[in-house]
Write an enzyme that holds these catalytic residues in place. Structure first.
Site, PDB file in Angstrom:
ATOM      1  N   SER A  92      46.657  32.829  39.399  1.00 18.19           N
ATOM      2  CA  SER A  92      46.926  31.396  39.521  1.00 18.19           C
ATOM      3  C   SER A  92      47.787  31.025  40.732  1.00 18.19           C
ATOM      4  O   SER A  92      48.614  30.112  40.661  1.00 18.19           O
ATOM      5  CB  SER A  92      47.552  30.857  38.226  1.00 18.19           C
ATOM      6  OG  SER A  92      46.629  30.986  37.144  1.00 18.19           O
TER       7      SER A  92
ATOM      8  N   ASN B  76      39.403  36.632  46.321  1.00 24.82           N
ATOM      9  CA  ASN B  76      38.446  37.336  45.459  1.00 24.82           C
ATOM     10  C   ASN B  76      37.509  36.283  44.871  1.00 24.82           C
ATOM     11  O   ASN B  76      37.889  35.539  43.976  1.00 24.82           O
ATOM     12  CB  ASN B  76      39.224  38.065  44.347  1.00 24.82           C
ATOM     13  CG  ASN B  76      38.324  38.641  43.275  1.00 24.82           C
ATOM     14  OD1 ASN B  76      37.107  38.719  43.447  1.00 24.82           O
ATOM     15  ND2 ASN B  76      38.930  39.054  42.167  1.00 24.82           N
ATOM     16  N   TRP B  77      36.307  36.240  45.412  1.00 25.52           N
ATOM     17  CA  TRP B  77      35.366  35.187  44.987  1.00 25.52           C
ATOM     18  C   TRP B  77      34.725  35.475  43.638  1.00 25.52           C
ATOM     19  O   TRP B  77      34.024  34.640  43.087  1.00 25.52           O
ATOM     20  CB  TRP B  77      34.278  35.004  46.055  1.00 25.52           C
ATOM     21  CG  TRP B  77      34.740  34.157  47.207  1.00 25.52           C
ATOM     22  CD1 TRP B  77      36.030  33.899  47.588  1.00 25.52           C
ATOM     23  CD2 TRP B  77      33.912  33.453  48.139  1.00 25.52           C
ATOM     24  NE1 TRP B  77      36.063  33.083  48.694  1.00 25.52           N
ATOM     25  CE2 TRP B  77      34.766  32.792  49.050  1.00 25.52           C
ATOM     26  CE3 TRP B  77      32.540  33.325  48.299  1.00 25.52           C
ATOM     27  CZ2 TRP B  77      34.292  32.003  50.100  1.00 25.52           C
ATOM     28  CZ3 TRP B  77      32.059  32.529  49.343  1.00 25.52           C
ATOM     29  CH2 TRP B  77      32.934  31.883  50.237  1.00 25.52           C
ATOM     30  N   LYS B  78      34.934  36.707  43.116  1.00 30.35           N
ATOM     31  CA  LYS B  78      34.337  37.084  41.828  1.00 30.35           C
ATOM     32  C   LYS B  78      32.814  36.822  41.862  1.00 30.35           C
ATOM     33  O   LYS B  78      32.205  36.971  42.914  1.00 30.35           O
ATOM     34  CB  LYS B  78      35.038  36.362  40.672  1.00 30.35           C
ATOM     35  CG  LYS B  78      36.576  36.546  40.768  1.00 30.35           C
ATOM     36  CD  LYS B  78      37.318  36.133  39.552  1.00 30.35           C
ATOM     37  CE  LYS B  78      38.813  36.367  39.765  1.00 30.35           C
ATOM     38  NZ  LYS B  78      39.618  36.088  38.595  1.00 30.35           N
TER      39      LYS B  78
ATOM     40  N   GLY C 202      42.060  34.162  43.353  1.00 33.13           N
ATOM     41  CA  GLY C 202      40.730  33.991  42.785  1.00 33.13           C
ATOM     42  C   GLY C 202      40.227  32.582  43.023  1.00 33.13           C
ATOM     43  O   GLY C 202      39.741  32.242  44.104  1.00 33.13           O
ATOM     44  N   GLY C 203      40.371  31.728  42.017  1.00 34.94           N
ATOM     45  CA  GLY C 203      39.814  30.379  42.055  1.00 34.94           C
ATOM     46  C   GLY C 203      40.119  29.601  43.320  1.00 34.94           C
ATOM     47  O   GLY C 203      39.229  28.972  43.905  1.00 34.94           O
TER      48      GLY C 203
ATOM     49  N   HIS D 278      40.346  45.822  39.163  1.00 35.14           N
ATOM     50  CA  HIS D 278      40.663  44.455  38.737  1.00 35.14           C
ATOM     51  C   HIS D 278      40.631  44.388  37.213  1.00 35.14           C
ATOM     52  O   HIS D 278      39.819  45.063  36.575  1.00 35.14           O
ATOM     53  CB  HIS D 278      39.650  43.472  39.341  1.00 35.14           C
ATOM     54  CG  HIS D 278      40.055  42.046  39.140  1.00 35.14           C
ATOM     55  ND1 HIS D 278      39.872  41.391  37.947  1.00 35.14           N
ATOM     56  CD2 HIS D 278      40.667  41.170  39.968  1.00 35.14           C
ATOM     57  CE1 HIS D 278      40.350  40.160  38.062  1.00 35.14           C
ATOM     58  NE2 HIS D 278      40.831  39.996  39.279  1.00 35.14           N
TER      59      HIS D 278
ATOM     60  N   GLY E 149      43.428  32.970  36.290  1.00 30.70           N
ATOM     61  CA  GLY E 149      42.530  31.865  35.973  1.00 30.70           C
ATOM     62  C   GLY E 149      43.046  30.913  34.914  1.00 30.70           C
ATOM     63  O   GLY E 149      42.294  30.085  34.393  1.00 30.70           O
TER      64      GLY E 149
ATOM     65  N   GLU F 146      39.424  42.357  35.244  1.00 35.08           N
ATOM     66  CA  GLU F 146      38.114  41.994  34.680  1.00 35.08           C
ATOM     67  C   GLU F 146      37.183  43.215  34.644  1.00 35.08           C
ATOM     68  O   GLU F 146      36.345  43.328  33.748  1.00 35.08           O
ATOM     69  CB  GLU F 146      37.513  40.824  35.476  1.00 35.08           C
ATOM     70  CG  GLU F 146      38.250  39.532  35.158  1.00 35.08           C
ATOM     71  CD  GLU F 146      38.256  38.489  36.265  1.00 35.08           C
ATOM     72  OE1 GLU F 146      37.457  38.601  37.210  1.00 35.08           O
ATOM     73  OE2 GLU F 146      39.091  37.563  36.182  1.00 35.08           O
TER      74      GLU F 146
ATOM     75  N   GLU G 125      48.755  41.784  39.084  1.00 34.65           N
ATOM     76  CA  GLU G 125      48.130  40.590  38.522  1.00 34.65           C
ATOM     77  C   GLU G 125      48.311  40.591  37.010  1.00 34.65           C
ATOM     78  O   GLU G 125      47.553  41.266  36.294  1.00 34.65           O
ATOM     79  CB  GLU G 125      46.631  40.574  38.830  1.00 34.65           C
ATOM     80  CG  GLU G 125      46.308  40.557  40.304  1.00 34.65           C
ATOM     81  CD  GLU G 125      44.910  40.003  40.549  1.00 34.65           C
ATOM     82  OE1 GLU G 125      44.816  38.968  41.209  1.00 34.65           O
ATOM     83  OE2 GLU G 125      43.929  40.582  40.049  1.00 34.65           O
TER      84      GLU G 125
HETATM   85  P1  PGA Z   1      43.046  33.406  39.946  1.00 30.01           P
HETATM   86  O1  PGA Z   1      42.463  34.911  39.969  1.00 30.01           O
HETATM   87  O2  PGA Z   1      43.692  33.178  41.288  1.00 30.01           O
HETATM   88  O3  PGA Z   1      41.842  32.548  39.731  1.00 30.01           O
HETATM   89  O4  PGA Z   1      44.026  33.352  38.848  1.00 30.01           O
HETATM   90  C1  PGA Z   1      43.162  35.954  40.588  1.00 30.01           C
HETATM   91  C2  PGA Z   1      42.381  37.232  40.516  1.00 30.01           C
HETATM   92  O5  PGA Z   1      41.731  37.498  39.486  1.00 30.01           O
HETATM   93  O6  PGA Z   1      42.370  38.016  41.482  1.00 30.01           O
END
Ligand code: PGA
Length: 249
Positions: free
Chosen positions: A211, A10-12, A232-233, A96, A172, A98, A166
Site C-alpha cells: 500500500s 509489480n504489475w501482477k 503494486g496497485g 512474493h 492491496g 501471493e 511486505e
Molecule cells: P500494493 O502491492 O502496493 O498494491 O499493496 C504491493 C506488492 O504486492 O508488491
C-alpha cells in the site's frame, strides 16, 4: 557501501498490449520530472517483458515476477531465468507472498529460485513478510528473520540481491504499518544481513512494500533502513508511480 535505492513496480496479473501507452507516459514523466536519485524498475506480466525491454525507455529497468529454478526442460507453463534474460529482463521478483500463498512456495524453493536468478546474472528481489495473524501474535520479527535466513541463497550479494519487506496484511489493503514499525523490521533485517554477510550486509537495498502511494511514500522512504519501495496497485498509474518516485527527487 550505501545501498542504491530502488522503486520497483509489480504489475501482477495486469496489463494488455495497451499498457505500452502507459509506460510511454511514465517514461515521459520521468524525463520531465528530472532524474530520480534511485533506480526505477517495472515488472510487467511475462507477456509484456520483451515489448517493454525493447522499447528503449531510458532510466527504467524491466523485470519479471517469478521464474522456475531450472534453465529449461519439461515444466509445462513455467518460465526460466534464461528465457527472461533473453526477453530483456534484468531483475526477477521471487517469493512474493501471493506466490507463497497461492502456489505453496516455501523458503527453500524461493532460495532456489533466487539462486537461479543470480546464476543467470540477473538481480533477485526476495520478498518476505508476516501475515496479520503472525503480527497479532507478536511474531513479526521471528517470522521475517526466519524467511530472510532461509530465502536468501549463499550467492546473494549487495550488488545482485534486493530484499523486499511486505507485510501480507498491508498488500492491496490500503493499510500500512506505522513508520516506527517499518523501521523496526527493516533495522532487524539489516542486522541479520550484517550477521550473515559481514559489512557487505550494509549494502543490500531493503525495500518496503504494501500500500505504498504518493501520499505516504516520503515518510515511509525516510524510515531507517528503508531503501526504496515495491509498489503494486500504484505502479499501474503513471501519475501515482511517478508521485512515489518523487520521494527520491
Ligand atoms: P500494493 O502491492 O502496493 O498494491 O499493496 C504491493 C506488492 O504486492 O508488491
Amino acid at each position: 557501501m550505501k545501498p542504491t535505492a530502488l522503486v520497483a513496480g509489480n504489475w501482477k496479473m495486469n496489463g494488455l498490449a495497451s499498457s505500452q501507452a502507459e509506460l510511454e507516459a511514465l517514461a515521459a514523466m520521468l524525463k520531465e520530472g528530472g532524474k530520480a536519485a534511485c533506480d526505477v524498475l517495472i515488472c510487467p506480466p511475462f507477456t509484456l517483458v520483451s515489448a517493454f525491454a525493447t522499447a528503449g525507455y531510458t532510466g527504467i529497468a524491466i523485470g519479471a515476477q517469478d521464474c522456475h529454478t531450472a534453465a529449461s526442460g519439461a515444466h509445462t507453463g513455467d518460465i526460466s531465468v534464461e528465457m527472461l534474460r533473453d526477453a530483456g529482463a534484468s531483475y526477477v521478483i521471487v517469493g512474493h507472498s501471493e506466490r507463497r500463498a497461492d502456489h505453496a512456495e516455501t523458503d527453500a524453493l524461493v532460495a532456489q529460485k533466487a539462486a537461479a536468478v543470480l546464476g543467470a546474472g540477473l538481480k533477485a528481489i526476495v520478498c518476505v513478510g508476516e501475515t496479520e495473524a503472525e503480527r497479532d501474535a507478536g511474531r513479526t520479527l521471528e517470522v521475517v528473520l526466519s524467511q530472510i535466513g532461509q530465502s536468501l541463497p549463499d550467492a546473494a550479494t549487495a550488488e545482485n540481491t534486493i530484499v523486499a519487506y511486505e507485510p501480507v496484511w498491508a498488500i492491496g489493503t490500503g493499510r500500512t504499518p506505522t513508520v516506527e514499525d517499518v523501521a523496526e523490521v527493516h533495522t532487524a533485517i539489516r542486522k541479520s544481513l550484517v550477521e550473515r554477510f559481514g559489512d557487505a550486509g550494509e549494502g543490500f537495498a531493503i525495500l518496503y512494500g504494501g500500500s505504498v502511494k504518493p501520499s505516504n511514500a516520503a515518510e515511509l522512504m525516510a524510515a531507517a533502513n528503508v531503501n526504496g519501495a515495491l509498489v503494486g496497485g500504484a505502479s499501474l498509474k503513471a501519475a501515482d508511480f511517478n508521485g512515489i518516485i518523487d520521494a527520491y527527487r
